[in-house]
Design an enzyme around this catalytic site. Structure first.
Site, short mmCIF file in Angstrom:
data_model
loop_
_atom_site.label_atom_id
_atom_site.label_comp_id
_atom_site.label_asym_id
_atom_site.label_seq_id
_atom_site.Cartn_x
_atom_site.Cartn_y
_atom_site.Cartn_z
N ARG A 143 41.68 38.14 58.83
CA ARG A 143 40.76 39.18 58.34
C ARG A 143 39.38 39.06 59.00
O ARG A 143 38.43 39.67 58.55
CB ARG A 143 40.61 39.09 56.82
CG ARG A 143 41.86 39.50 56.09
CD ARG A 143 41.69 39.33 54.60
NE ARG A 143 40.66 40.22 54.07
CZ ARG A 143 40.90 41.45 53.62
NH1 ARG A 143 42.12 41.93 53.63
NH2 ARG A 143 39.92 42.19 53.14
N TYR B 184 27.34 43.27 46.00
CA TYR B 184 27.80 43.35 47.39
C TYR B 184 28.46 44.69 47.67
O TYR B 184 28.17 45.35 48.67
CB TYR B 184 28.77 42.21 47.70
CG TYR B 184 29.42 42.35 49.05
CD1 TYR B 184 28.76 41.93 50.20
CD2 TYR B 184 30.67 42.96 49.19
CE1 TYR B 184 29.34 42.10 51.45
CE2 TYR B 184 31.24 43.14 50.42
CZ TYR B 184 30.58 42.70 51.56
OH TYR B 184 31.14 42.87 52.78
N LYS C 101 37.53 45.50 31.92
CA LYS C 101 38.67 45.32 32.81
C LYS C 101 39.37 46.64 33.11
O LYS C 101 39.98 46.80 34.17
CB LYS C 101 39.68 44.34 32.19
CG LYS C 101 39.12 42.95 31.92
CD LYS C 101 38.64 42.27 33.18
CE LYS C 101 37.16 42.03 33.19
NZ LYS C 101 36.64 41.39 34.41
N HIS D 236 45.38 41.62 44.62
CA HIS D 236 44.46 42.58 44.02
C HIS D 236 45.08 43.23 42.78
O HIS D 236 44.47 43.26 41.70
CB HIS D 236 44.09 43.65 45.05
CG HIS D 236 43.17 44.71 44.53
ND1 HIS D 236 41.81 44.60 44.60
CD2 HIS D 236 43.42 45.89 43.92
CE1 HIS D 236 41.24 45.67 44.05
NE2 HIS D 236 42.21 46.47 43.63
N HIS E 23 45.83 40.64 39.87
CA HIS E 23 44.59 40.19 39.22
C HIS E 23 44.05 41.27 38.28
O HIS E 23 43.62 40.98 37.17
CB HIS E 23 43.56 39.83 40.29
CG HIS E 23 42.26 39.35 39.74
ND1 HIS E 23 42.13 38.17 39.07
CD2 HIS E 23 41.02 39.91 39.75
CE1 HIS E 23 40.87 38.00 38.69
NE2 HIS E 23 40.17 39.04 39.09
#
Length: 315
Positions: free
Chosen positions: A266, A187, A123, A146, A149
């Site tokens: 978006r 990705y 993390k 973002h 989290h």
């Protein structure tokens, strides 16, 4: 009154330190919650204040090679963590129902302690995601969701690793989260590699859906605890926190999904899919300029002639 409050805090702090699992005490960042709290506060201050101000009058950094290496390294690291979770119990001895923490010093228990810490440590590495956004001046990517989290998960997992490092049903969400990150960083790595890999990114629109499925799986699994007649999980408060975590983030990511794909905030401006991840933007359509030149992906192509005094002569 202040002294009384401070005394109660110190008493609770000493209690937590005494409850620290001896098997994890010697791991880095596990000696005190002060270290990890300072790191996470520094992260928030940097991405919200220090970083943007330092970059205000600078050009964005070109980090393409760095991000390719970083993303694919994270794919390998997370895949290894998934494997270790499976071998430490989830793929061997766990029932996937009321699995308790193993307090022994058996090889499998110690292996679970180790992978629980590896997940926790990962993390901190993931904080680089936001640092890359800041250095590339992609401030629109630094959203509340973002930052929240990335900062809250390592903070809460310190307590989990401190008190219940040897797995049990409380580690299921960590394994699922790591599986999602294998997909996610794959990705990101392909997106950072450039336009030639764009054809492999057709599944971009499913990334948020995968995140939502993650929170559903976590919430459903942990909810079993409330339906069992007898499940003596050692630290029940973690069960409640995991359920809250799964539900809360499901709501946040659902709101993101609605804003991004239902309301279209978006969606790309054209029909072409333009992936933006880790600060990389790929432009695939040509831009036409004067004198018969086409600019495509930063390369100049001359067509059918040359410019002379503002006129085009045929060849």
């Amino acid at each position: 009154m202040f002294q009384e409050v401070l005394s109660n805090i110190l008493t609770f702090y000493d209690y937590l330190l005494k409850r620290t699992d001896a098997r994890v005490r010697d791991y880095p960042l596990m000696q005190s919650p002060i270290q990890m709290t300072v790191i996470l506060l520094g992260y928030v201050i940097f991405v919200l204040y220090v970083g943007p101000r330092c970059m205000a009058n600078r050009k964005p950094f070109c980090l393409k090679t760095t991000m390719i290496v970083y993303n694919f390294s994270m794919v390998a690291f997370n895949a290894y963590i998934v494997y270790e979770f499976l071998m430490s119990g989830w793929g061997t001895t766990y029932t996937w129902r009321c699995d308790l923490c193993d307090p022994s010093s058996s090889p499998q228990a110690l292996r679970m302690v180790r992978v629980a810490w590896l997940f926790y440590f990962s993390k901190y590495i993931e904080l680089l995601d936001t640092v890359f956004f800041v250095l590339r001046k992609k401030h629109s990517q630094v959203t509340f969701l973002h930052i929240f989290h990335h900062s809250i998960l390592p903070w809460t997992w310190w307590w989990g690793v401190t008190l219940t490092p040897a797995g049990g049903m409380g580690s299921f969400h960590a394994m699922v989260n790591t599986c999602v990150h294998v997909i996610m960083y794959t990705y990101y790595g392909l997106a950072a590699a450039g336009p030639r890999f764009q054809k492999y990114l057709w599944w971009k629109k499913y990334m948020t859906a995968i995140q939502l499925i993650q929170f559903v799986l976590v919430s459903v699994h942990i909810s079993q605890y409330y339906l069992m007649e007898n499940c003596e999980y050692q630290v029940p408060i973690f069960i409640h926190l995991i359920l809250f975590y799964g539900t809360f983030f499901f709501i946040l990511f659902s709101n993101f999904w609605i804003q991004a794909y239902v309301k279209g905030k978006r969606l790309p401006a054209s029909t072409e899919d333009k992936p933006k991840q880790n600060g990389i933007t790929t432009v695939i359509e040509p831009v036409v300029v004067a004198n018969g030149k086409h600019l495509e992906n930063g390369t100049v192509h001359y067509t059918n002639g040359f410019a002379h005094n503002g006129k085009v002569k045929e060849v």
